[in-house]
Structures are given as structure tokens and as C-alpha cells.
Scaffold this active site. Structure first.
Site, PDB file in Angstrom:
ATOM      1  N   ASP A  69       0.844  -1.198   0.000  1.00  0.00           N
ATOM      2  CA  ASP A  69       0.000   0.000   0.000  1.00  0.00           C
ATOM      3  C   ASP A  69       0.881   1.250   0.000  1.00  0.00           C
ATOM      4  OD1 ASP A  69       0.932  -0.227   2.603  1.00  0.00           O
ATOM      5  OD2 ASP A  69      -1.036  -0.474   3.517  1.00  0.00           O
ATOM      6  N   ASN A 135      -7.457  -1.465  13.828  1.00  0.00           N
ATOM      7  CA  ASN A 135      -8.895  -1.530  13.534  1.00  0.00           C
ATOM      8  C   ASN A 135      -9.242  -2.724  12.641  1.00  0.00           C
ATOM      9  OD1 ASN A 135      -7.841  -0.767  11.099  1.00  0.00           O
ATOM     10  ND2 ASN A 135      -9.003   1.140  10.893  1.00  0.00           N
ATOM     11  N   HIS A 137      -7.682  -3.475   9.842  1.00  0.00           N
ATOM     12  CA  HIS A 137      -7.409  -3.300   8.411  1.00  0.00           C
ATOM     13  C   HIS A 137      -6.227  -4.154   7.964  1.00  0.00           C
ATOM     14  CE1 HIS A 137      -4.612   0.507   8.950  1.00  0.00           C
ATOM     15  NE2 HIS A 137      -3.942  -0.600   9.127  1.00  0.00           N
ATOM     16  N   GLU A 142      -9.659  -0.735   4.858  1.00  0.00           N
ATOM     17  CA  GLU A 142     -10.173  -0.287   6.145  1.00  0.00           C
ATOM     18  C   GLU A 142     -11.511  -0.974   6.435  1.00  0.00           C
ATOM     19  OE1 GLU A 142      -8.289   1.434   8.040  1.00  0.00           O
ATOM     20  OE2 GLU A 142      -7.550   3.296   7.166  1.00  0.00           O
TER      21      GLU A 142
HETATM   22  P1  PGA Z   1       1.864  -1.469  12.451  1.00  0.00           P
HETATM   23  O1  PGA Z   1       0.712  -1.269  11.398  1.00  0.00           O
HETATM   24  O2  PGA Z   1       2.696  -2.578  11.940  1.00  0.00           O
HETATM   25  O3  PGA Z   1       2.583  -0.160  12.430  1.00  0.00           O
HETATM   26  O4  PGA Z   1       1.215  -1.773  13.757  1.00  0.00           O
HETATM   27  C1  PGA Z   1       0.094  -2.388  10.871  1.00  0.00           C
HETATM   28  C2  PGA Z   1      -0.979  -1.951   9.936  1.00  0.00           C
HETATM   29  O5  PGA Z   1      -1.587  -0.897  10.177  1.00  0.00           O
HETATM   30  O6  PGA Z   1      -1.246  -2.672   8.966  1.00  0.00           O
END
Ligand code: PGA
Length: 240
Positions: A69, A135, A137, A142
Site C-alpha cells: 500500500d 482496527n 485493516h 479499512e
Molecule cells: P503497524 O501497522 O505494523 O505499524 O502496527 C500495521 C498496519 O496498520 O497494517
């Protein structure tokens, strides 16, 4: 293989274990096409891989990396940019390096950049490595994303925007991003979900044991016959 296959490691052993698994995959298939995530989770794995590659024995040069992404609207050198971060943490340390498909947010309008990245991914992904958002995602899929959500431009949730500035050091709060779609991730040959840290325990439980629904897009990963969850003990602590 039972799906999901949940492998749990002591917190101090997690990064080594994941790095060795990835190195084994590359040795077995040097032309591996893999999707890789950024964020805080994979950093220690990438550090191990750089160290292991420097010592020789990981054939990265024929592999292809497809970025999971990217933010829209951050300048090229912004430290939070996913491409900048992957370069900084992994790619710049690999000699020779794999070929990397970044998402061309600087050269194309976002819709065209998403379409182009979708075509790159449509050529096939052997291994999709993803992280888990607080959350639920996956990439920037999302909450609200269905299992058939395509590669596209997305609006980021307020939480994801804040993470970009507060945790990743973005120079401005990005409002949108481009992500590989759930459809493309689920079409990969194999998926690894990387999860570490106690802050992820509740969302990991929800992703693996809650209903499969768009409210927690990571729950869709359970549809895949070859999903492996690579978690550390703090992240796995609430699993039944
Ligand atoms: P993080 O993010 O590895 O910084 O916890 C993971 C994500 O949001 O996919």
C-alpha cells in the site's frame, strides 16, 4: 495445511523465526513474487533479513517485491511513505536487490496509479505478507472493505491518518491511500499475517475468532486455504 495455521513465538524469537521462514521460501523459489508491508511490525524482520543477506545465502536478486500500500499526497522523501520506508528498512540493504514495484503516486493520478499497481499484482502473488491494523485493516483495506474489495484509492480512517503522523512521522496527515485489494490478497498462493505486541492481542482474537465481516477486514483472510499467522506470544495471548 489447517487454515489458519497459527505459529506463536516468544517475543524475542519472533523476528528471527519470520526472517528464516522468508529466507527458506526464497531459497526454495528464488523467483518468488511477494507482496510486502511496511509499518512498525515488520521492521525487526527486515533488519534480520538485511543481516542474513549480507552474510550471504538469501537469493533476493530474482525475487519481485510488490508494495502492499501507499499514501497519497505525501512528498517522495516523506519518512512515512511506504516506498521510502521499505527502501530504508530492507531494499537498500540488499545487494543485489530484488525488483520492486512501488506505487507510482508521484507520476500518475491516484486512480491511474492504483490501476497500474492492480495490473502488476494481477500477474500473480506467490506470497502476500501483511500486517494487522489496530482496527482490523489489512493494507489500507479499512473497515467496510468486503472480501471482494479491489485494488483502489481509499479514504483513510481518522485512526490511520493519526498513525501516519504520530507513529510514522509523516510531515502532514494523509487523507487517502492506495492499497492492494482484499480480492488480490485472497487470490495470492499463500498469505502470512504478521502480528506482534500486546496491543494487537484483542484485534488478532477478533480477526481469527470473531465473525468474518467487513467490520474487521482481516477476518476475510480466514477464507484463504493457506493462511499462516505468525504471532509473538503477547499478540497471541488472548487466542482461545
Ligand atoms: P503497524 O501497522 O505494523 O505499524 O502496527 C500495521 C498496519 O496498520 O497494517
Amino acid at each position: 495445511m489447517r487454515s489458519p495455521d497459527v505459529a506463536v513465538f516468544a517475543a524475542g524469537a519472533w523476528a528471527d523465526a519470520v526472517a528464516h521462514r522468508l529466507a527458506d521460501r526464497l531459497r526454495a523459489r528464488p523467483d518468488l513474487r511477494m507482496c510486502l508491508p511496511t509499518g512498525d511490525t515488520p521492521g525487526p524482520v527486515y533488519r534480520r533479513l538485511v543481516g542474513m543477506a549480507a552474510a550471504g545465502g538469501i537469493p533476493f536478486e530474482r525475487a519481485t517485491v510488490i508494495l502492499l500500500d501507499e499514501y497519497v499526497g505525501l512528498p517522495p522523501a516523506d519518512p512515512a511513505r511506504c516506498d521510502t520506508r521499505l527502501d530504508r528498512e530492507l531494499i537498500s540493504g540488499l545487494h543485489p536487490s530484488p525488483s520492486v514495484h512501488r506505487i507510482r503516486v508521484d507520476d500518475l493520478d491516484p486512480v491511474a496509479a492504483a490501476a497500474e499497481h492492480g495490473l502488476v499484482a494481477a500477474a500473480g502473488i506467490d506470497l502476500a505478507v501483511v500486517g494487522l491494523g489496530m482496527n482490523g485493516h489489512v493494507g489500507f483495506n479499512e473497515p467496510g472493505s468486503g472480501a471482494d474489495a479491489p485494488t483502489r484509492v481509499v479514504s483513510l480512517t481518522p485512526g490511520s491518518r493519526q498513525v501516519a503522523t504520530a507513529r510514522y512521522g509523516a510531515s502532514a496527515e494523509p487523507v487517502s491511500g492506495i492499497t492492494l485489494g482484499m480480492d488480490r490478497l485472497l487470490a495470492s498462493r499463500e498469505i502470512w499475517l504478521l502480528v506482534r505486541g500486546a496491543t494487537k492481542a484483542a484485534i488478532l482474537k477478533r480477526a481469527l475468532e470473531g465473525p468474518q465481516s467487513a467490520e474487521c477486514p482481516a477476518s476475510w483472510l480466514r477464507r484463504h486455504p493457506r493462511l499462516t499467522v505468525l504471532a509473538d506470544e503477547p499478540a497471541a495471548a488472548s487466542l482461545g
